[in-house]
Design a protein around this motif. Structure first.
Motif, PDB file in Angstrom:
ATOM      1  N   GLY A   1       9.598   7.420   5.853  1.00  0.00           N
ATOM      2  CA  GLY A   1       8.800   7.789   4.946  1.00  0.00           C
ATOM      3  C   GLY A   1       7.479   7.587   4.910  1.00  0.00           C
ATOM      4  N   MET A   2       7.452   6.026   5.046  1.00  0.00           N
ATOM      5  CA  MET A   2       6.334   5.257   5.285  1.00  0.00           C
ATOM      6  C   MET A   2       5.357   5.836   6.380  1.00  0.00           C
ATOM      7  SD  MET A   2       6.183   1.258   5.364  1.00  0.00           S
ATOM      8  CE  MET A   2       4.583   0.108   5.810  1.00  0.00           C
ATOM      9  N   ALA A   3       5.777   6.114   7.335  1.00  0.00           N
ATOM     10  CA  ALA A   3       5.075   6.365   8.494  1.00  0.00           C
ATOM     11  C   ALA A   3       4.746   7.948   8.254  1.00  0.00           C
ATOM     12  CB  ALA A   3       5.893   6.594   9.908  1.00  0.00           C
ATOM     13  N   LYS A   4       5.283   8.907   7.674  1.00  0.00           N
ATOM     14  CA  LYS A   4       5.036  10.295   7.090  1.00  0.00           C
ATOM     15  C   LYS A   4       3.866  10.120   6.435  1.00  0.00           C
ATOM     16  CE  LYS A   4       9.441  12.161   8.099  1.00  0.00           C
ATOM     17  NZ  LYS A   4      10.563  13.103   7.805  1.00  0.00           N
ATOM     18  N   ARG A   5       3.841   9.358   5.163  1.00  0.00           N
ATOM     19  CA  ARG A   5       2.878   9.351   4.297  1.00  0.00           C
ATOM     20  C   ARG A   5       1.320   8.747   4.978  1.00  0.00           C
ATOM     21  NH1 ARG A   5       7.340   8.259   1.159  1.00  0.00           N
ATOM     22  NH2 ARG A   5       7.250   5.864   1.941  1.00  0.00           N
ATOM     23  N   SER A   6       1.679   7.822   5.853  1.00  0.00           N
ATOM     24  CA  SER A   6       0.662   7.318   6.471  1.00  0.00           C
ATOM     25  C   SER A   6      -0.074   8.305   7.327  1.00  0.00           C
ATOM     26  CB  SER A   6       0.793   5.993   7.208  1.00  0.00           C
ATOM     27  OG  SER A   6      -0.328   5.641   8.170  1.00  0.00           O
ATOM     28  N   ALA A   7       0.677   8.980   8.140  1.00  0.00           N
ATOM     29  CA  ALA A   7       0.051  10.118   8.837  1.00  0.00           C
ATOM     30  C   ALA A   7      -0.385  11.316   7.893  1.00  0.00           C
ATOM     31  CB  ALA A   7       1.063  10.734   9.671  1.00  0.00           C
ATOM     32  N   LYS A   8       0.116  11.654   6.643  1.00  0.00           N
ATOM     33  CA  LYS A   8      -0.479  12.470   5.747  1.00  0.00           C
ATOM     34  C   LYS A   8      -1.789  12.138   5.237  1.00  0.00           C
ATOM     35  CE  LYS A   8       0.539  15.017   1.551  1.00  0.00           C
ATOM     36  NZ  LYS A   8       1.304  15.207   0.690  1.00  0.00           N
TER      37      LYS A   8
ATOM     38  N   GLY B   1       7.717   4.577 -11.324  1.00  0.00           N
ATOM     39  CA  GLY B   1       6.924   3.441 -11.517  1.00  0.00           C
ATOM     40  C   GLY B   1       7.732   2.186 -11.741  1.00  0.00           C
ATOM     41  N   TRP B   2       8.918   2.550 -12.364  1.00  0.00           N
ATOM     42  CA  TRP B   2       9.660   1.183 -12.500  1.00  0.00           C
ATOM     43  C   TRP B   2      10.326   0.805 -11.522  1.00  0.00           C
ATOM     44  CZ3 TRP B   2       9.562  -1.512 -16.718  1.00  0.00           C
ATOM     45  CH2 TRP B   2       9.264  -0.811 -17.694  1.00  0.00           C
ATOM     46  N   LEU B   3      10.702   2.026 -10.412  1.00  0.00           N
ATOM     47  CA  LEU B   3      11.318   1.369  -9.259  1.00  0.00           C
ATOM     48  C   LEU B   3      10.278   0.689  -8.164  1.00  0.00           C
ATOM     49  CD1 LEU B   3      13.296   4.619  -8.034  1.00  0.00           C
ATOM     50  CD2 LEU B   3      14.279   2.115  -8.832  1.00  0.00           C
ATOM     51  N   LYS B   4       8.843   1.248  -8.465  1.00  0.00           N
ATOM     52  CA  LYS B   4       7.661   0.355  -7.764  1.00  0.00           C
ATOM     53  C   LYS B   4       7.614  -1.080  -8.121  1.00  0.00           C
ATOM     54  CE  LYS B   4       4.889   4.481  -6.897  1.00  0.00           C
ATOM     55  NZ  LYS B   4       3.614   5.079  -7.207  1.00  0.00           N
TER      56      LYS B   4
ATOM     57  N   ALA C   1       0.680  -1.200   0.046  1.00  0.00           N
ATOM     58  CA  ALA C   1       0.034   0.124  -0.125  1.00  0.00           C
ATOM     59  C   ALA C   1       0.756   1.331   0.120  1.00  0.00           C
ATOM     60  CB  ALA C   1      -0.849   0.271   1.314  1.00  0.00           C
ATOM     61  N   ASP C   2       1.951   1.299   0.921  1.00  0.00           N
ATOM     62  CA  ASP C   2       2.859   2.278   0.863  1.00  0.00           C
ATOM     63  C   ASP C   2       3.545   2.828  -0.558  1.00  0.00           C
ATOM     64  OD1 ASP C   2       4.179   4.477   2.244  1.00  0.00           O
ATOM     65  OD2 ASP C   2       5.877   3.445   1.673  1.00  0.00           O
ATOM     66  N   LEU C   3       3.941   1.465  -1.279  1.00  0.00           N
ATOM     67  CA  LEU C   3       4.595   1.731  -2.614  1.00  0.00           C
ATOM     68  C   LEU C   3       3.610   2.422  -3.510  1.00  0.00           C
ATOM     69  CD1 LEU C   3       5.963  -1.810  -3.297  1.00  0.00           C
ATOM     70  CD2 LEU C   3       7.309   0.522  -3.382  1.00  0.00           C
ATOM     71  N   PHE C   4       2.280   2.046  -3.396  1.00  0.00           N
ATOM     72  CA  PHE C   4       1.176   2.920  -4.702  1.00  0.00           C
ATOM     73  C   PHE C   4       0.783   4.123  -3.630  1.00  0.00           C
ATOM     74  CE2 PHE C   4       1.133  -1.653  -5.451  1.00  0.00           C
ATOM     75  CZ  PHE C   4       1.488  -1.564  -7.001  1.00  0.00           C
ATOM     76  N   ARG C   5       1.009   4.430  -2.509  1.00  0.00           N
ATOM     77  CA  ARG C   5       0.592   5.643  -2.009  1.00  0.00           C
ATOM     78  C   ARG C   5       1.841   6.753  -2.304  1.00  0.00           C
ATOM     79  NH1 ARG C   5       0.449   4.579   3.506  1.00  0.00           N
ATOM     80  NH2 ARG C   5      -1.386   3.596   3.212  1.00  0.00           N
ATOM     81  N   ASP C   6       3.129   6.176  -2.676  1.00  0.00           N
ATOM     82  CA  ASP C   6       4.182   7.055  -2.643  1.00  0.00           C
ATOM     83  C   ASP C   6       4.185   7.563  -4.149  1.00  0.00           C
ATOM     84  OD1 ASP C   6       6.523   8.546  -2.399  1.00  0.00           O
ATOM     85  OD2 ASP C   6       7.949   7.110  -2.250  1.00  0.00           O
ATOM     86  N   HIS C   7       3.794   9.150  -4.326  1.00  0.00           N
ATOM     87  CA  HIS C   7       3.822   9.503  -5.599  1.00  0.00           C
ATOM     88  C   HIS C   7       5.037  10.125  -6.414  1.00  0.00           C
ATOM     89  CE1 HIS C   7      -0.460   9.148  -5.658  1.00  0.00           C
ATOM     90  NE2 HIS C   7      -0.549   9.831  -4.444  1.00  0.00           N
TER      91      HIS C   7
END
Length: 143
Positions: free
Chosen positions: A83-90, A55-58, A45-51
């Motif tokens: 960064g995963m925690a920051k994206r989740s909190a955001k 896409g290749w790295l994903k 979920a975090d991979l697809f949440r990170d803009h």
């Protein structure tokens, strides 16, 4: 076959749930497997949440998660956990603010009593509501 094993090894087969420690062992394995699945789905979920991530790295992360799942999961959590925690909190704060805005728009909060009385007067003039309904809305707005 099991009778022969029991005779030759001195171990009596007690079935699938043969002893208390077998049950504990199974629950321990189930716990770790469920924890692994939760972490795996959180990473996906975090991979697809990170803009910001290409896409290749994903795709590379996903391929490594398929072929070397446990090691890739640990590397991802160590390398990108902050960064995963920051994206989740955001995302959680964005969802909360969107929910609050929706509730305010549905509840009609924020309108002053004068605005509510003006709306009710407009409905009365249009003939949508009766004088009794207008009086009730006016009393409610003033209370």
């Amino acid at each position: 076959m099991r009778i022969i094993e029991a005779v030759t090894t001195g171990y009596e087969y007690q079935g699938f749930w043969g002893s208390f420690w077998d049950i504990i062992w199974w629950f321990l394995w189930i716990f770790f497997f469920m924890a692994y699945l939760f972490a795996l789905f959180a990473v996906i979920a975090d991979l697809f949440r990170d803009h910001k991530l290409n896409g290749w790295l994903k795709a590379v992360w996903i391929i490594f998660l398929i072929f070397v799942p446990f090691l890739t999961l640990l590397v991802y959590l160590i390398a990108r956990g902050n960064g995963m925690a920051k994206r989740s909190a955001k995302e959680a704060s964005e969802l909360q603010s969107a929910q609050d805005a929706y509730i305010k728009s549905v509840a009609g909060a924020g309108a002053s009593p004068a605005e509510e009385i003006a709306k009710a007067k407009g409905l009365l003039d249009a003939g949508t509501i009766t004088q009794a309904e207008y009086d009730a809305l006016k009393a409610k707005a003033l209370s």
